[in-house]
Design a protein around this motif. Structure first.
Motif, mmCIF file in Angstrom:
data_model
loop_
_atom_site.group_PDB
_atom_site.id
_atom_site.type_symbol
_atom_site.label_atom_id
_atom_site.label_comp_id
_atom_site.label_asym_id
_atom_site.label_seq_id
_atom_site.Cartn_x
_atom_site.Cartn_y
_atom_site.Cartn_z
ATOM 1 N N UNK A 96 -3.630 89.774 -58.608
ATOM 2 C CA UNK A 96 -3.065 90.253 -59.876
ATOM 3 C C UNK A 96 -3.098 89.169 -60.952
ATOM 4 N N UNK A 97 -2.764 87.925 -60.577
ATOM 5 C CA UNK A 97 -2.777 86.808 -61.525
ATOM 6 C C UNK A 97 -3.596 85.669 -60.916
ATOM 7 N N UNK A 98 -4.534 85.154 -61.675
ATOM 8 C CA UNK A 98 -5.351 84.029 -61.216
ATOM 9 C C UNK A 98 -5.359 82.955 -62.295
ATOM 10 N N UNK B 55 -1.799 84.788 -57.475
ATOM 11 C CA UNK B 55 -0.594 85.548 -57.143
ATOM 12 C C UNK B 55 -1.031 86.973 -56.809
ATOM 13 N N UNK B 56 -0.857 87.363 -55.560
ATOM 14 C CA UNK B 56 -1.308 88.680 -55.118
ATOM 15 C C UNK B 56 -0.380 89.774 -55.643
ATOM 16 N N UNK B 57 -0.916 90.975 -55.752
ATOM 17 C CA UNK B 57 -0.135 92.109 -56.228
ATOM 18 C C UNK B 57 1.067 92.347 -55.321
ATOM 19 N N UNK C 134 1.094 82.319 -68.853
ATOM 20 C CA UNK C 134 0.623 83.612 -68.353
ATOM 21 C C UNK C 134 0.736 84.684 -69.434
ATOM 22 N N UNK C 135 1.846 84.681 -70.190
ATOM 23 C CA UNK C 135 1.969 85.668 -71.270
ATOM 24 C C UNK C 135 1.752 85.046 -72.659
ATOM 25 N N UNK D 196 -5.500 88.317 -65.604
ATOM 26 C CA UNK D 196 -4.537 89.312 -65.127
ATOM 27 C C UNK D 196 -5.319 90.579 -64.822
ATOM 28 N N UNK D 197 -5.297 90.972 -63.559
ATOM 29 C CA UNK D 197 -6.065 92.137 -63.109
ATOM 30 C C UNK D 197 -7.519 92.031 -63.575
#
Length: 339
Positions: A1-3, A28-30, A51-52, A64-65
């Motif tokens: 989900x997040x790399x 970070x895996x889903x 991240x955001x 993200x995805x």
């Protein structure tokens, strides 16, 4: 989900370039809850805020995805990510329900739909809507305000939630209540969560994985059991603290140490779930006393026995873990005295 790929962040201070985050890689895996932890200035909050895009990375990229966050519209990005900070960050002149519905309102949801969603989420975080929906933040305790902050972060059902020391400003008793509540909520909604804290006990309680940082770099990234049983270096051991042995017992399951049943293992007897921690198993076994017999059957999710431990094997694991912890603490003390 997040790399995060080779992500760095530098600041300019008094004409000098100061690295805050230094070439980190992280996945970070889903549905996982990753805890970023480390001493002050380790880069954990800066990492999360990139991240955001509350912080802009200097080099590397964040996906993200599969989408590079730098190519995304920043408003769209942030509306799709829940964000929880210390002390809730609530709007004082909005009711609790209106605070929860801030993002749905920005997205143009009809009033009735906003109200319905707010009430659903207040119930989820343990605040009955008939009692709390029409109150104002000043009428809530600190812990209740934090619950509203969590509800607001989940308002549009975002796949990702970022939590920046969300329970750091409340008293210890309320903090434990909020931690338990977050574990319950996460078990229901399974969001991908990046959680920043400086509290090692909180990290072990909440994290599926713990990312320990120092000086802008990742020192070790692993499950709670990984860090407890296989600390990467003396810094990890020292940061976890002297009660590492007790934590290890809490995060090692019976299923991990159980062996196939030996020939002649007595049928029947006590069957404990393989997911039970060694520490909790010890508490359970104290109830059975002599009825336990010579050993413990370890069962699968359906209660079917799949492994076996003699009482002596179980006691040996307890002793070895605690002895290793005591030895590590002694070595650390000797090292500190020497230096």
């Amino acid at each position: 989900m997040i790399i995060l790929e080779h992500v760095s962040k530098t600041f300019i201070s008094h004409g000098r370039t100061v690295p805050a985050v230094d070439d980190i890689n992280l996945e970070v895996a889903e549905g996982e809850l990753h805890v970023l932890i480390g001493p002050s200035g380790s880069g954990k909050t800066t990492t999360m805020r990139m991240i955001n895009r509350l912080e802009t990375l200097t080099t590397g990229r964040i996906l993200i995805a599969g989408r590079d966050v730098q190519t995304m519209n920043v408003v769209e990005l942030r509306r799709g990510i829940g964000y929880v900070i210390q002390q809730g960050g609530l709007f004082p002149h909005f009711t609790v329900a209106d605070n929860v519905a801030v993002v749905p309102r920005l997205l143009g949801w009809p009033r009735q739909k906003r109200r319905q969603r707010a009430e659903e989420l207040l119930a989820l975080v343990g605040l009955p809507p008939d009692q709390f929906a029409d109150r104002y933040p000043r009428e809530l305790s600190g812990g209740q305000q934090q619950r509203v902050g969590v509800a607001r972060a989940l308002a549009v059902d975002p796949p990702i939630v970022l939590m920046d020391e969300p329970f750091g400003a409340v008293d210890p008793i309320t903090r434990k209540q909020l931690q338990r509540e977050l574990r319950r909520i996460q078990a229901e909604v399974r969001k991908t969560i990046v959680f920043v804290t400086h509290d090692i006990a909180e990290a072990f309680l909440l994290g599926d994985r713990i990312v320990l940082m120092a000086a802008g770099r990742i020192v070790q990234n692993g499950t709670p059991a990984d860090l407890l049983r296989n600390p990467g270096d003396p810094f990890v051991t020292a940061f976890i603290g002297e009660d590492r042995g007790m934590r290890a017992l809490q995060f090692t399951s019976l299923g991990e140490i159980a062996a196939p049943p030996p020939p002649g293992a007595p049928p029947g007897g006590v069957v404990l779930p393989g997911t039970l921690s060694i520490l909790d198993a010890g508490r359970e076994l104290s109830i059975y006393g002599d009825a336990m017999g010579d050993g413990i059957w370890v069962g699968d999710r359906d209660g079917k026995p799949t492994g076996y431990l003699t009482y002596q094997q179980f006691a040996a694991v307890l002793g070895e873990t605690l002895a290793a912890s005591a030895e590590a603490s002694h070595d650390e003390t000797a090292h500190a005295i020497h230096h």
